[in-house]
Design a protein around this motif. Sequence first.
Motif, PDB file in Angstrom:
ATOM      1  N   LEU A 121      30.753  42.076  12.332  1.00  0.00           N
ATOM      2  CA  LEU A 121      29.392  42.453  11.683  1.00  0.00           C
ATOM      3  C   LEU A 121      27.909  43.465  12.263  1.00  0.00           C
ATOM      4  N   GLU A 122      28.272  43.639  13.947  1.00  0.00           N
ATOM      5  CA  GLU A 122      27.777  44.724  14.278  1.00  0.00           C
ATOM      6  C   GLU A 122      28.041  46.011  13.491  1.00  0.00           C
ATOM      7  N   ARG A 123      29.000  46.567  13.799  1.00  0.00           N
ATOM      8  CA  ARG A 123      29.700  47.250  13.236  1.00  0.00           C
ATOM      9  C   ARG A 123      29.512  47.374  12.218  1.00  0.00           C
ATOM     10  N   LEU A 124      29.448  46.799  11.396  1.00  0.00           N
ATOM     11  CA  LEU A 124      29.645  46.600   9.732  1.00  0.00           C
ATOM     12  C   LEU A 124      28.349  47.381   9.671  1.00  0.00           C
ATOM     13  N   ALA A 125      27.332  46.459   9.950  1.00  0.00           N
ATOM     14  CA  ALA A 125      25.492  46.488   9.828  1.00  0.00           C
ATOM     15  C   ALA A 125      25.205  48.105  10.469  1.00  0.00           C
ATOM     16  N   ASP A 126      26.169  48.803  11.451  1.00  0.00           N
ATOM     17  CA  ASP A 126      25.637  50.041  12.020  1.00  0.00           C
ATOM     18  C   ASP A 126      26.390  50.686  11.250  1.00  0.00           C
ATOM     19  N   THR A 127      27.599  50.747  10.421  1.00  0.00           N
ATOM     20  CA  THR A 127      28.183  52.023   9.460  1.00  0.00           C
ATOM     21  C   THR A 127      27.523  51.710   8.304  1.00  0.00           C
ATOM     22  N   PHE A 128      27.092  50.717   7.546  1.00  0.00           N
ATOM     23  CA  PHE A 128      26.367  50.410   5.649  1.00  0.00           C
ATOM     24  C   PHE A 128      25.001  50.228   6.201  1.00  0.00           C
ATOM     25  N   PHE A 129      24.535  49.692   7.273  1.00  0.00           N
ATOM     26  CA  PHE A 129      22.537  49.608   7.023  1.00  0.00           C
ATOM     27  C   PHE A 129      21.899  50.130   8.619  1.00  0.00           C
ATOM     28  N   ILE A 168      19.316  60.981  -7.198  1.00  0.00           N
ATOM     29  CA  ILE A 168      20.155  59.790  -6.334  1.00  0.00           C
ATOM     30  C   ILE A 168      21.032  60.461  -5.943  1.00  0.00           C
ATOM     31  N   LEU A 169      22.397  60.790  -6.434  1.00  0.00           N
ATOM     32  CA  LEU A 169      23.588  60.134  -5.957  1.00  0.00           C
ATOM     33  C   LEU A 169      23.938  61.776  -5.054  1.00  0.00           C
ATOM     34  N   TYR A 170      23.934  63.106  -5.245  1.00  0.00           N
ATOM     35  CA  TYR A 170      23.937  63.593  -4.852  1.00  0.00           C
ATOM     36  C   TYR A 170      22.859  64.023  -3.298  1.00  0.00           C
ATOM     37  N   GLN A 171      21.712  63.707  -3.577  1.00  0.00           N
ATOM     38  CA  GLN A 171      20.871  63.337  -2.216  1.00  0.00           C
ATOM     39  C   GLN A 171      21.795  62.206  -1.522  1.00  0.00           C
ATOM     40  N   ALA A 172      22.259  61.276  -1.466  1.00  0.00           N
ATOM     41  CA  ALA A 172      22.963  60.316  -1.002  1.00  0.00           C
ATOM     42  C   ALA A 172      24.158  61.085  -0.103  1.00  0.00           C
ATOM     43  N   GLN A 173      25.159  61.239  -1.368  1.00  0.00           N
ATOM     44  CA  GLN A 173      26.119  62.620  -0.795  1.00  0.00           C
ATOM     45  C   GLN A 173      25.701  63.062  -0.042  1.00  0.00           C
ATOM     46  N   THR A 174      25.237  64.451  -0.032  1.00  0.00           N
ATOM     47  CA  THR A 174      24.524  64.855   0.837  1.00  0.00           C
ATOM     48  C   THR A 174      24.586  64.632   2.222  1.00  0.00           C
ATOM     49  N   ALA A 175      23.511  63.654   2.270  1.00  0.00           N
ATOM     50  CA  ALA A 175      22.971  63.243   3.476  1.00  0.00           C
ATOM     51  C   ALA A 175      24.785  62.034   4.072  1.00  0.00           C
ATOM     52  N   TYR A 176      24.796  61.997   3.779  1.00  0.00           N
ATOM     53  CA  TYR A 176      26.330  60.644   3.998  1.00  0.00           C
ATOM     54  C   TYR A 176      27.358  62.309   4.980  1.00  0.00           C
ATOM     55  N   PHE A 232      26.527  64.991   6.102  1.00  0.00           N
ATOM     56  CA  PHE A 232      25.531  65.329   7.064  1.00  0.00           C
ATOM     57  C   PHE A 232      25.819  64.554   8.284  1.00  0.00           C
ATOM     58  N   SER A 233      25.584  63.209   8.177  1.00  0.00           N
ATOM     59  CA  SER A 233      25.521  61.846   9.595  1.00  0.00           C
ATOM     60  C   SER A 233      26.800  61.222   9.930  1.00  0.00           C
ATOM     61  N   TYR A 234      28.036  61.653   8.804  1.00  0.00           N
ATOM     62  CA  TYR A 234      28.693  60.666   8.230  1.00  0.00           C
ATOM     63  C   TYR A 234      28.789  59.643   9.028  1.00  0.00           C
ATOM     64  N   ASN A 235      27.667  58.860   8.412  1.00  0.00           N
ATOM     65  CA  ASN A 235      27.252  57.863   8.093  1.00  0.00           C
ATOM     66  C   ASN A 235      26.853  57.223   6.486  1.00  0.00           C
ATOM     67  N   PRO A 236      27.522  56.439   6.234  1.00  0.00           N
ATOM     68  CA  PRO A 236      27.221  55.568   4.576  1.00  0.00           C
ATOM     69  C   PRO A 236      26.150  55.159   4.557  1.00  0.00           C
ATOM     70  N   SER A 237      25.473  54.925   5.275  1.00  0.00           N
ATOM     71  CA  SER A 237      24.235  54.448   5.110  1.00  0.00           C
ATOM     72  C   SER A 237      23.319  54.471   3.796  1.00  0.00           C
ATOM     73  N   PRO A 238      23.261  56.147   3.900  1.00  0.00           N
ATOM     74  CA  PRO A 238      22.743  56.984   2.594  1.00  0.00           C
ATOM     75  C   PRO A 238      23.352  56.594   1.361  1.00  0.00           C
ATOM     76  N   LEU A 239      24.852  56.541   1.399  1.00  0.00           N
ATOM     77  CA  LEU A 239      24.985  55.359   0.234  1.00  0.00           C
ATOM     78  C   LEU A 239      24.445  54.304  -0.361  1.00  0.00           C
ATOM     79  N   VAL A 240      24.318  53.450   0.804  1.00  0.00           N
ATOM     80  CA  VAL A 240      23.582  52.285   0.184  1.00  0.00           C
ATOM     81  C   VAL A 240      22.516  52.085  -0.394  1.00  0.00           C
TER      82      VAL A 240
END
Lengths: 225, 247
Positions: free
Chosen positions: A3-11, A179-187, A189-197
């Motif tokens: 659960l912690e891993r999940l939160a760390d990945t997406f949130f 929105i989608l472009y910003q989220a994708q770009t952020a993703y 750069f950060s290698y983390n899908p949280s911006p997509l969320v």
Amino acid sequence: MQLERLADTFFNLQVMQQYLPKIVEGFFITIQIALAVVLAGIASGLLLALVRAFRIKALNFFIILCVDILRALPPLVLIIGFYFALPAIGIRMSAWVATWLALSLVLMAFAEEIFWAGILAVPKGQWEAARSTGLSFVQTLTDVVMPQAVRLTIPPLTNRTIAITKGTALGAVVAVGEILYQAQTAYSFSYNPSPLVLGAVAYLILFIPVVYFGRWVETRFAWKR
Amino acid sequence: MSGDRPILEVRGLHKSFGHLEVLKGIDLAVRKGELVFVIGPSGSGKSTLLRCCNRLEEPSSGSILVEGVDVMAPGTNINAVRRRIGMVFQSFNLYPHLDALGNVSLALRKVVGQSRAEAELAGQAALERVGLAEKANSFPNELSGGQQQRVAIARALALQPAILLFDEPTSALDPELVGSVLAVMRELRESGMTMVVVSHEMRFARSAADRVIFMDHGLIVEQGTPEKLFNAPDHQRIKDFIASIEH
Ligand SMILES: Nc1ncnc2c1ncn2[C@@H]1O[C@H](COP(=O)(O)OP(=O)(O)OP(=O)(O)O)[C@@H](O)[C@H]1O
Ligand SMILES: [Mg+2]
């Protein structure tokens, strides 16, 4: 652990905090394009339907042809065509304009069909009654037929408009900063899908009220007749 | 304009829909204040005749004069002529998005060019004439069929037409509502309105019509006073037709 891993990945709060301003920026750009598309698409669709009401054969053939083509093409094809193909013949436009124009044209085509169906749904007797009191063709159209046609038109038009404005996300393909472009770009750069969320949340904040508005419109105009 | 000139004059009117000839030469003159009744079998061309008079249908040949103005002439402003010819339809055709007053005053504003206040005053007066002053703010779907038809009559009356054309004004009404519409028409007749009425209301025709016209297959077969046509027509067809209507 999981659960912690999940939160760390997406949130991942840290990542979210870092990219929130970008997502907000995208949020406003999405609103901007969506509003511009709604205005241009519905206004031009209405205009085309009014022109079609004059039943000038050659003109109507042309209108129907354009409308059918625009309804058949995927909007993404239009966006890419405008942005990448048109420069080959010397027509250049920004990614924003290409996205806006493509979606406006598609909405125009659907709106024209919906308005036209509304005009046809007004009984012939309404035209005859109005004309028999001396109203001109144009007065009959604007004062008798359109007020009735528009009422029939509002529910399907609202649904179609919502569907097409969601297509603003397609602008990401040509790097419009929505929105989608910003989220994708952020993703990326950060290698983390949280911006997509975060992006998904931004879409929900934007479109859930619109969907509810559409439902409200539908029930309201369903009762009134 | 001279007093004896007919309000409506139809000469040699022909009308075809494609190969189907619906009117085959109609001649008709309606004097001021006259109530002319038109009867005839279904498909005989009664509606088409009325609709040609204000050019809702385009005549194929012949001429139509309203107050001496040739409706067909190229220079004629048809919208101006239509103000002078009121038309009442079987299906009322009220505008559902406007209330009774809105229905009655729309053309006053758009065609006559009156202000909203003027138009509503005149519209209210027209509604009063058909006994519906208190229904001014009701929408068509809030009115009975008989009330809707009376609003439709008021809509035509408001323009102060020279002649009113009625196409089966009571055919779509429940029997108990017919009387209210006929009462309005009788009142109009007594006030001197010129009217052409297509209808199967024989009792009304007997008591109110100056002249009855029998049409069949696009021609006027016979015309005369109600007594003559209903009691002793020259043509057996008319006897049969009247018997079929009055059962
Ligand atoms: N727009 C049209 N196109 C083709 N044919 C038509 C049209 N309007 C009327 N007709 C035909 O013309 C003929 C006369 O029609 P019309 O409506 O004038 O008859 P009518 O005497 O009013 O009949 P009813 O008593 O049934 O109302 C009919 O055969 C009808 O089918
Ligand atoms: Mg008829």
